[in-house]
Design a protein around this motif. Structure first.
Motif, mmCIF file in Angstrom:
data_model
loop_
_atom_site.group_PDB
_atom_site.id
_atom_site.type_symbol
_atom_site.label_atom_id
_atom_site.label_comp_id
_atom_site.label_asym_id
_atom_site.label_seq_id
_atom_site.Cartn_x
_atom_site.Cartn_y
_atom_site.Cartn_z
ATOM 1 N N LEU A 1 7.664 31.148 90.531
ATOM 2 C CA LEU A 1 7.178 30.053 89.786
ATOM 3 C C LEU A 1 5.966 29.411 90.237
ATOM 4 C CD1 LEU A 1 10.476 28.144 89.594
ATOM 5 C CD2 LEU A 1 9.214 29.111 87.601
ATOM 6 N N GLY A 2 5.574 29.593 91.700
ATOM 7 C CA GLY A 2 4.237 29.277 92.184
ATOM 8 C C GLY A 2 4.291 29.308 93.770
ATOM 9 N N LEU A 3 3.188 28.974 94.230
ATOM 10 C CA LEU A 3 3.093 29.049 95.777
ATOM 11 C C LEU A 3 2.713 27.617 96.296
ATOM 12 C CD1 LEU A 3 0.401 32.071 95.840
ATOM 13 C CD2 LEU A 3 2.729 32.061 96.426
ATOM 14 N N ALA A 4 3.012 27.414 97.389
ATOM 15 C CA ALA A 4 2.962 26.127 98.006
ATOM 16 C C ALA A 4 2.388 26.378 99.544
ATOM 17 C CB ALA A 4 3.795 25.268 98.316
ATOM 18 N N ARG A 5 1.361 25.447 100.244
ATOM 19 C CA ARG A 5 0.874 25.997 101.643
ATOM 20 C C ARG A 5 1.098 24.767 102.478
ATOM 21 N NH1 ARG A 5 -3.581 28.897 104.230
ATOM 22 N NH2 ARG A 5 -4.556 27.630 105.744
ATOM 23 N N ASP A 6 1.509 24.980 103.799
ATOM 24 C CA ASP A 6 1.760 24.058 104.729
ATOM 25 C C ASP A 6 0.632 24.527 105.536
ATOM 26 O OD1 ASP A 6 2.693 22.650 106.829
ATOM 27 O OD2 ASP A 6 4.668 23.119 106.795
ATOM 28 N N GLU A 7 -0.164 23.504 105.641
ATOM 29 C CA GLU A 7 -1.646 23.735 106.499
ATOM 30 C C GLU A 7 -1.121 23.450 107.988
ATOM 31 O OE1 GLU A 7 -4.764 24.325 105.838
ATOM 32 O OE2 GLU A 7 -4.603 24.204 103.765
ATOM 33 N N HIS A 8 -0.354 22.623 108.275
ATOM 34 C CA HIS A 8 -0.026 22.514 109.681
ATOM 35 C C HIS A 8 0.748 23.750 110.401
ATOM 36 C CE1 HIS A 8 0.889 20.307 113.463
ATOM 37 N NE2 HIS A 8 2.211 20.521 113.286
ATOM 38 N N ALA A 9 1.758 24.144 109.648
ATOM 39 C CA ALA A 9 2.539 25.158 109.999
ATOM 40 C C ALA A 9 1.753 26.905 109.818
ATOM 41 C CB ALA A 9 4.000 25.235 109.392
ATOM 42 N N GLN A 10 0.637 26.622 109.084
ATOM 43 C CA GLN A 10 -0.125 27.951 108.677
ATOM 44 C C GLN A 10 0.957 28.937 107.929
ATOM 45 O OE1 GLN A 10 -3.428 28.801 109.198
ATOM 46 N NE2 GLN A 10 -3.391 26.775 109.296
ATOM 47 N N VAL A 11 1.889 28.200 107.055
ATOM 48 C CA VAL A 11 2.854 29.212 106.241
ATOM 49 C C VAL A 11 2.618 28.701 104.718
ATOM 50 C CG1 VAL A 11 5.315 29.389 105.796
ATOM 51 C CG2 VAL A 11 4.547 28.850 107.906
ATOM 52 N N VAL A 12 2.510 29.964 104.015
ATOM 53 C CA VAL A 12 2.430 29.863 102.603
ATOM 54 C C VAL A 12 4.045 30.163 101.971
ATOM 55 C CG1 VAL A 12 1.555 31.096 100.689
ATOM 56 C CG2 VAL A 12 0.088 30.709 102.211
ATOM 57 N N TYR A 13 4.293 29.365 101.063
ATOM 58 C CA TYR A 13 5.762 29.494 100.395
ATOM 59 C C TYR A 13 5.554 29.837 99.210
ATOM 60 C CZ TYR A 13 7.330 26.555 104.306
ATOM 61 O OH TYR A 13 7.702 26.251 105.533
ATOM 62 N N LEU A 14 6.515 30.751 98.655
ATOM 63 C CA LEU A 14 6.597 31.441 97.396
ATOM 64 C C LEU A 14 7.832 30.795 96.910
ATOM 65 C CD1 LEU A 14 6.171 33.325 94.935
ATOM 66 C CD2 LEU A 14 7.103 35.061 96.262
ATOM 67 N N TYR A 15 7.942 30.126 95.812
ATOM 68 C CA TYR A 15 9.065 29.647 95.312
ATOM 69 C C TYR A 15 9.448 30.129 93.993
ATOM 70 C CZ TYR A 15 6.032 26.079 93.148
ATOM 71 O OH TYR A 15 4.879 25.465 92.483
ATOM 72 N N THR A 16 11.007 30.660 93.855
ATOM 73 C CA THR A 16 11.058 31.256 92.756
ATOM 74 C C THR A 16 12.490 30.190 91.882
ATOM 75 O OG1 THR A 16 12.957 32.409 93.435
ATOM 76 C CG2 THR A 16 10.683 33.641 93.582
ATOM 77 N N SER A 17 12.609 30.955 90.659
ATOM 78 C CA SER A 17 13.987 30.244 89.978
ATOM 79 C C SER A 17 14.951 29.961 90.988
ATOM 80 C CB SER A 17 14.141 30.527 89.007
ATOM 81 O OG SER A 17 14.326 31.975 88.821
ATOM 82 N N GLU A 18 15.299 31.051 91.901
ATOM 83 C CA GLU A 18 16.389 30.940 92.819
ATOM 84 C C GLU A 18 16.205 30.834 94.198
ATOM 85 O OE1 GLU A 18 18.855 34.163 91.545
ATOM 86 O OE2 GLU A 18 18.222 34.331 89.628
ATOM 87 N N ALA A 19 15.283 30.794 94.864
ATOM 88 C CA ALA A 19 14.936 30.967 96.174
ATOM 89 C C ALA A 19 13.519 30.546 96.782
ATOM 90 C CB ALA A 19 15.177 32.392 96.666
ATOM 91 N N LEU A 20 13.286 30.257 97.845
ATOM 92 C CA LEU A 20 12.135 29.688 98.562
ATOM 93 C C LEU A 20 11.931 30.884 99.786
ATOM 94 C CD1 LEU A 20 9.880 27.491 98.856
ATOM 95 C CD2 LEU A 20 11.450 26.498 100.517
ATOM 96 N N TYR A 21 10.750 31.457 99.793
ATOM 97 C CA TYR A 21 10.518 32.387 100.446
ATOM 98 C C TYR A 21 9.134 31.874 101.339
ATOM 99 C CZ TYR A 21 13.419 35.306 97.791
ATOM 100 O OH TYR A 21 14.528 36.095 97.174
ATOM 101 N N SER A 22 9.153 32.233 102.526
ATOM 102 C CA SER A 22 8.054 31.971 103.441
ATOM 103 C C SER A 22 7.079 33.048 103.892
ATOM 104 C CB SER A 22 8.215 31.108 104.788
ATOM 105 O OG SER A 22 8.927 32.046 105.611
ATOM 106 N N LEU A 23 5.863 33.007 103.754
ATOM 107 C CA LEU A 23 4.978 34.138 104.113
ATOM 108 C C LEU A 23 4.081 33.424 105.120
ATOM 109 C CD1 LEU A 23 3.626 34.532 100.384
ATOM 110 C CD2 LEU A 23 5.434 35.832 101.620
ATOM 111 N N GLU A 24 4.280 33.966 106.356
ATOM 112 C CA GLU A 24 3.667 33.547 107.805
ATOM 113 C C GLU A 24 2.553 34.238 107.761
ATOM 114 O OE1 GLU A 24 4.662 33.699 112.303
ATOM 115 O OE2 GLU A 24 6.215 33.823 110.989
ATOM 116 N N VAL A 25 1.604 33.454 108.032
ATOM 117 C CA VAL A 25 0.014 33.859 108.221
ATOM 118 C C VAL A 25 -0.046 34.085 109.875
ATOM 119 C CG1 VAL A 25 -2.306 33.093 108.091
ATOM 120 C CG2 VAL A 25 -0.774 32.330 106.503
ATOM 121 N N ARG A 26 -0.396 35.411 110.284
ATOM 122 C CA ARG A 26 -0.559 35.692 111.508
ATOM 123 C C ARG A 26 -2.034 36.201 111.620
ATOM 124 N NH1 ARG A 26 4.261 39.361 112.393
ATOM 125 N NH2 ARG A 26 5.564 38.105 111.024
ATOM 126 N N ASN A 27 -2.569 35.881 112.956
ATOM 127 C CA ASN A 27 -3.818 36.623 113.152
ATOM 128 C C ASN A 27 -4.713 36.622 112.089
ATOM 129 O OD1 ASN A 27 -5.258 37.407 115.343
ATOM 130 N ND2 ASN A 27 -4.365 39.225 115.688
#
Length: 198
Positions: free
Chosen positions: A37-63
């Motif tokens: 469904l979309g993406l959301a970003r947490d600036e403080h935690a340096q994480v991008v979230y992918l949310y779907t109709s059934e789940a939430l996935y975190s995409l961690e930004v490293r280095n």
């Protein structure tokens, strides 16, 4: 800071903002549950979230800035490449590239100053040979002066050798000015002043 995460119908792509190239691509079919469904970003935690109709996935930004220096270098932005270079090898690579660019354009003084910042490859001897073979005595003198200025007290032997070589170059310059223009000429006096300022 340096990348964009883009969501498409069947894939997720990471685009480098500087090079404008895709650096990572992830197929969504079968890898995630539900309809993306979309993406959301947490600036403080340096994480991008992918949310779907059934789940939430975190995409961690490293280095994220790991290879940014190389991208800037490829674009010829040596100043920004140096700012982002972390290791000595990376900085040497940037200074070497900068020096070669100046040399290709015939800007030998600037090439010599950039080469003076290199510690490693190309070696001191290789740089001197390049300047000598290119018949750039002023650039060689600049390189030796800059390198001498950057030497530490532990490099006493090398500093003595470079100082001796520089003195020989200055004396040769004084002798040549005296022979060509005479003892009281402005060229001879300028050559003497160069030696005094050394």
């Amino acid at each position: 800071e340096y990348h964009l995460v883009l969501l498409f119908a069947g894939s997720l792509k990471v685009l480098n903002r500087i090079s404008e190239r895709v650096v990572h691509e992830e197929e969504l079919d079968g890898n995630f549950r539900g309809v993306p469904l979309g993406l959301a970003r947490d600036e403080h935690a340096q994480v991008v979230y992918l949310y779907t109709s059934e789940a939430l996935y975190s995409l961690e930004v490293r280095n994220e800035s790991q290879d940014v220096w190389r991208v800037y270098l490829e674009k010829g932005r040596h100043d920004l490449a140096l700012e982002n270079a972390v290791t000595v090898d990376q900085r040497n690579h940037v200074y070497g590239s900068k020096a070669k660019g100046h040399a290709r354009r015939g800007e030998w003084e600037d090439a010599a100053k950039a080469y003076a910042c290199v510690c490693g490859q190309p070696s001191f001897e290789e740089i001197c040979l390049e300047l000598i073979e290119s018949q750039q005595p002023v650039a060689l003198r600049t390189f030796l002066r800059e390198r001498l200025r950057k030497m530490t007290p532990q490099e006493r032997t090398q500093a003595t050798m470079v100082s001796t070589w520089l003195t020989e170059i200055y004396l040769d310059q004084i002798k040549a000015a005296n022979i060509r223009h005479g003892r009281d000429s402005k060229e001879h006096l300028a050559a003497l002043e160069d030696l005094r300022s050394f």
